[in-house]
Design a protein around this motif. Sequence first.
Motif, PDB file in Angstrom:
ATOM      1  N   ILE A  75       0.859  -1.187   0.000  1.00 28.61           N
ATOM      2  CA  ILE A  75       0.000   0.000   0.000  1.00 28.61           C
ATOM      3  C   ILE A  75       0.895   1.237   0.000  1.00 28.61           C
ATOM      4  CG2 ILE A  75      -1.815   1.234   1.259  1.00 28.61           C
ATOM      5  CD1 ILE A  75      -2.222  -1.566   2.727  1.00 28.61           C
ATOM      6  N   ALA A  76       0.711   2.092  -1.007  1.00 31.54           N
ATOM      7  CA  ALA A  76       1.529   3.304  -1.080  1.00 31.54           C
ATOM      8  C   ALA A  76       1.131   4.266   0.038  1.00 31.54           C
ATOM      9  CB  ALA A  76       1.340   3.966  -2.440  1.00 31.54           C
ATOM     10  N   CYS A  77       2.141   4.929   0.610  1.00 34.12           N
ATOM     11  CA  CYS A  77       1.864   5.879   1.688  1.00 34.12           C
ATOM     12  C   CYS A  77       2.879   7.011   1.615  1.00 34.12           C
ATOM     13  CB  CYS A  77       1.932   5.189   3.051  1.00 34.12           C
ATOM     14  SG  CYS A  77       3.571   4.574   3.497  1.00 34.12           S
ATOM     15  N   ASP A  78       2.659   8.058   2.416  1.00 34.74           N
ATOM     16  CA  ASP A  78       3.642   9.137   2.474  1.00 34.74           C
ATOM     17  C   ASP A  78       4.693   8.807   3.531  1.00 34.74           C
ATOM     18  OD1 ASP A  78       2.530   9.706   4.942  1.00 34.74           O
ATOM     19  OD2 ASP A  78       1.968  11.765   4.463  1.00 34.74           O
ATOM     20  N   GLU A 109      15.807   9.053  -3.692  1.00 35.92           N
ATOM     21  CA  GLU A 109      15.125   9.847  -4.713  1.00 35.92           C
ATOM     22  C   GLU A 109      13.605   9.787  -4.597  1.00 35.92           C
ATOM     23  OE1 GLU A 109      16.825   9.122  -8.549  1.00 35.92           O
ATOM     24  OE2 GLU A 109      18.836   9.627  -7.864  1.00 35.92           O
ATOM     25  N   TYR A 110      13.113   9.629  -3.410  1.00 39.75           N
ATOM     26  CA  TYR A 110      11.671   9.641  -3.119  1.00 39.75           C
ATOM     27  C   TYR A 110      10.908   8.535  -3.842  1.00 39.75           C
ATOM     28  CZ  TYR A 110      12.596  14.154  -0.975  1.00 39.75           C
ATOM     29  OH  TYR A 110      13.094  15.153  -0.182  1.00 39.75           O
ATOM     30  N   GLN A 111      11.631   7.553  -4.369  1.00 46.38           N
ATOM     31  CA  GLN A 111      10.905   6.457  -5.005  1.00 46.38           C
ATOM     32  C   GLN A 111      10.251   5.606  -3.922  1.00 46.38           C
ATOM     33  OE1 GLN A 111      12.951   4.403  -8.078  1.00 46.38           O
ATOM     34  NE2 GLN A 111      13.963   6.245  -8.797  1.00 46.38           N
ATOM     35  N   LEU A 112       9.114   5.041  -4.257  1.00 44.38           N
ATOM     36  CA  LEU A 112       8.394   4.250  -3.260  1.00 44.38           C
ATOM     37  C   LEU A 112       9.153   2.954  -2.995  1.00 44.38           C
ATOM     38  CD1 LEU A 112       4.664   4.731  -4.342  1.00 44.38           C
ATOM     39  CD2 LEU A 112       5.963   5.950  -2.595  1.00 44.38           C
ATOM     40  N   LEU A 113       9.585   2.764  -1.759  1.00 44.50           N
ATOM     41  CA  LEU A 113      10.341   1.567  -1.385  1.00 44.50           C
ATOM     42  C   LEU A 113       9.409   0.519  -0.807  1.00 44.50           C
ATOM     43  CD1 LEU A 113      13.446   3.043   0.501  1.00 44.50           C
ATOM     44  CD2 LEU A 113      13.290   2.380  -1.898  1.00 44.50           C
ATOM     45  N   SER A 114       9.605  -0.717  -1.232  1.00 47.91           N
ATOM     46  CA  SER A 114       8.961  -1.862  -0.581  1.00 47.91           C
ATOM     47  C   SER A 114      10.073  -2.644   0.097  1.00 47.91           C
ATOM     48  CB  SER A 114       8.278  -2.768  -1.611  1.00 47.91           C
ATOM     49  OG  SER A 114       7.259  -2.092  -2.277  1.00 47.91           O
ATOM     50  N   LEU A 115      10.059  -2.716   1.405  1.00 44.51           N
ATOM     51  CA  LEU A 115      11.132  -3.407   2.122  1.00 44.51           C
ATOM     52  C   LEU A 115      10.576  -4.613   2.860  1.00 44.51           C
ATOM     53  CD1 LEU A 115      13.039  -0.357   3.654  1.00 44.51           C
ATOM     54  CD2 LEU A 115      13.612  -1.628   1.592  1.00 44.51           C
ATOM     55  N   GLU A 116      11.402  -5.639   2.967  1.00 45.03           N
ATOM     56  CA  GLU A 116      11.023  -6.821   3.757  1.00 45.03           C
ATOM     57  C   GLU A 116      12.075  -7.005   4.837  1.00 45.03           C
ATOM     58  OE1 GLU A 116      11.392  -8.550   0.222  1.00 45.03           O
ATOM     59  OE2 GLU A 116       9.497  -7.731  -0.472  1.00 45.03           O
ATOM     60  N   HIS A 117      12.154  -6.032   5.734  1.00 50.60           N
ATOM     61  CA  HIS A 117      13.160  -6.056   6.793  1.00 50.60           C
ATOM     62  C   HIS A 117      12.480  -5.863   8.129  1.00 50.60           C
ATOM     63  CE1 HIS A 117      16.264  -4.304   3.722  1.00 50.60           C
ATOM     64  NE2 HIS A 117      15.887  -5.520   3.437  1.00 50.60           N
ATOM     65  N   TRP A 118      12.840  -6.723   9.054  1.00 48.81           N
ATOM     66  CA  TRP A 118      12.265  -6.670  10.388  1.00 48.81           C
ATOM     67  C   TRP A 118      12.502  -5.300  11.028  1.00 48.81           C
ATOM     68  CZ3 TRP A 118      14.400  -6.153  15.306  1.00 48.81           C
ATOM     69  CH2 TRP A 118      13.578  -6.523  16.361  1.00 48.81           C
ATOM     70  N   ALA A 119      13.737  -4.780  10.941  1.00 46.49           N
ATOM     71  CA  ALA A 119      14.062  -3.505  11.600  1.00 46.49           C
ATOM     72  C   ALA A 119      13.247  -2.359  11.014  1.00 46.49           C
ATOM     73  CB  ALA A 119      15.561  -3.213  11.465  1.00 46.49           C
ATOM     74  N   ASN A 120      12.997  -2.401   9.708  1.00 49.63           N
ATOM     75  CA  ASN A 120      12.187  -1.347   9.097  1.00 49.63           C
ATOM     76  C   ASN A 120      10.757  -1.395   9.624  1.00 49.63           C
ATOM     77  OD1 ASN A 120      11.584   0.733   6.940  1.00 49.63           O
ATOM     78  ND2 ASN A 120      10.143  -0.891   6.391  1.00 49.63           N
ATOM     79  N   ALA A 121      10.218  -2.610   9.764  1.00 49.58           N
ATOM     80  CA  ALA A 121       8.845  -2.743  10.260  1.00 49.58           C
ATOM     81  C   ALA A 121       8.721  -2.137  11.655  1.00 49.58           C
ATOM     82  CB  ALA A 121       8.429  -4.215  10.266  1.00 49.58           C
ATOM     83  N   VAL A 122       9.725  -2.370  12.496  1.00 49.12           N
ATOM     84  CA  VAL A 122       9.682  -1.853  13.870  1.00 49.12           C
ATOM     85  C   VAL A 122       9.777  -0.321  13.870  1.00 49.12           C
ATOM     86  CG1 VAL A 122      10.911  -1.795  16.076  1.00 49.12           C
ATOM     87  CG2 VAL A 122      10.623  -3.966  14.866  1.00 49.12           C
ATOM     88  N   ALA A 123      10.753   0.212  13.133  1.00 53.81           N
ATOM     89  CA  ALA A 123      10.958   1.668  13.124  1.00 53.81           C
ATOM     90  C   ALA A 123       9.761   2.388  12.507  1.00 53.81           C
ATOM     91  CB  ALA A 123      12.235   2.000  12.347  1.00 53.81           C
TER      92      ALA A 123
END
Length: 266
Positions: A75-78, A109-123
């Motif tokens: 889901i795209a978000c800001d 470069e403000y591109q929409l990132l899709s990450l599959e990282h545990w640390a990113n989910a927490v932050a």
Amino acid sequence: MSLRADRQIAETPRLSVKSVQAYLTLVHPGTGCMGPAPVRRAGHVDAEVCVVALGAVRNVEWLADSGLAAGPRGIACDAGCRAFNMYGIVTDDVFVAGDVSRFPHPLFEYQLLSLEHWANAVAQAEVAAHNMVNPGPLRRPHLTVPTFWSSQFGLNIKSVGVPTFSDHVVIAQGSLKERRLAMVYGYRGRVTAAVTVNMAKSLDYYQHLIETAAPFPPAPGAADRPIEAEILIPSDVPDPRGLSHGPTVALTGHLPDRRLTVVRPG
Ligand SMILES: Cc1cc2nc3c(=O)[nH]c(=O)nc-3n(C[C@H](O)[C@H](O)[C@H](O)COP(=O)(O)OP(=O)(O)OC[C@H]3O[C@@H](n4cnc5c(N)ncnc54)[C@H](O)[C@@H]3O)c2cc1C
């Protein structure tokens, strides 16, 4: 190893964890592991290695009629974790975080990132929670530099930045032969990511290079810098500017504010 696997697993684009486990138990009763074994069906696939990629497709089917900008990548978000609706207008009461989100990051470069990282989910969840209970001016952006760790075959692997956001990579420290190294990724002449193998101590340094958009390849400095550090290797990832998946909406109709239709890929 000659791996025999039912065609079903090779041709089925998506399998849930439960169905993979059920499949392996069926094909290899007693072990539940991949390996050479007779299969019931005549068809089989010979392979040296079987790579099972789990968790890359987001479960957003239940949002099909929600009016949100949801697709296979999430889901795209800001940057404040507020979801976009399908018109690309930011909502103010729907927040997303973790693997299911696609968010813009100024370092990339403000591109929409899709990450599959545990640390990113927490932050990101912390930012989403903060923004849910704080009014506009007090809201925070999710600007954490992505990090990732894993342990594979006795090797400690850590990553900072976005390695796929790159056009070249260099081995900046160590070597494959030593089984310890630091690979630094660059995009259009600046450092965007680093991956270390059994060399995690160097990661903070490379994170600093990413945060300061330092020139790529990185300047000499490390004592264990190999000669190969001068050799730029194409990172061979899809150009981040290119489309990586089909649209989830299409422009239709004539009314200025009602021109979108959700497309459901077959
Ligand atoms: C095999 C594998 C290995 C990984 N290894 C690493 C690693 O080494 N290091 C690392 O940093 N990251 C790793 N990851 C990624 C990490 O697990 C994810 O980034 C992290 O779990 C994301 O957290 P999340 O809360 O966003 O999503 P999830 O952990 O996926 O949680 C989402 C939850 O929502 C539930 N859900 C889905 N749909 C609905 C619905 N309609 N209603 C209610 N609930 C729903 C799901 O069942 C799930 O429990 C790995 C992932 C996989 C699949």
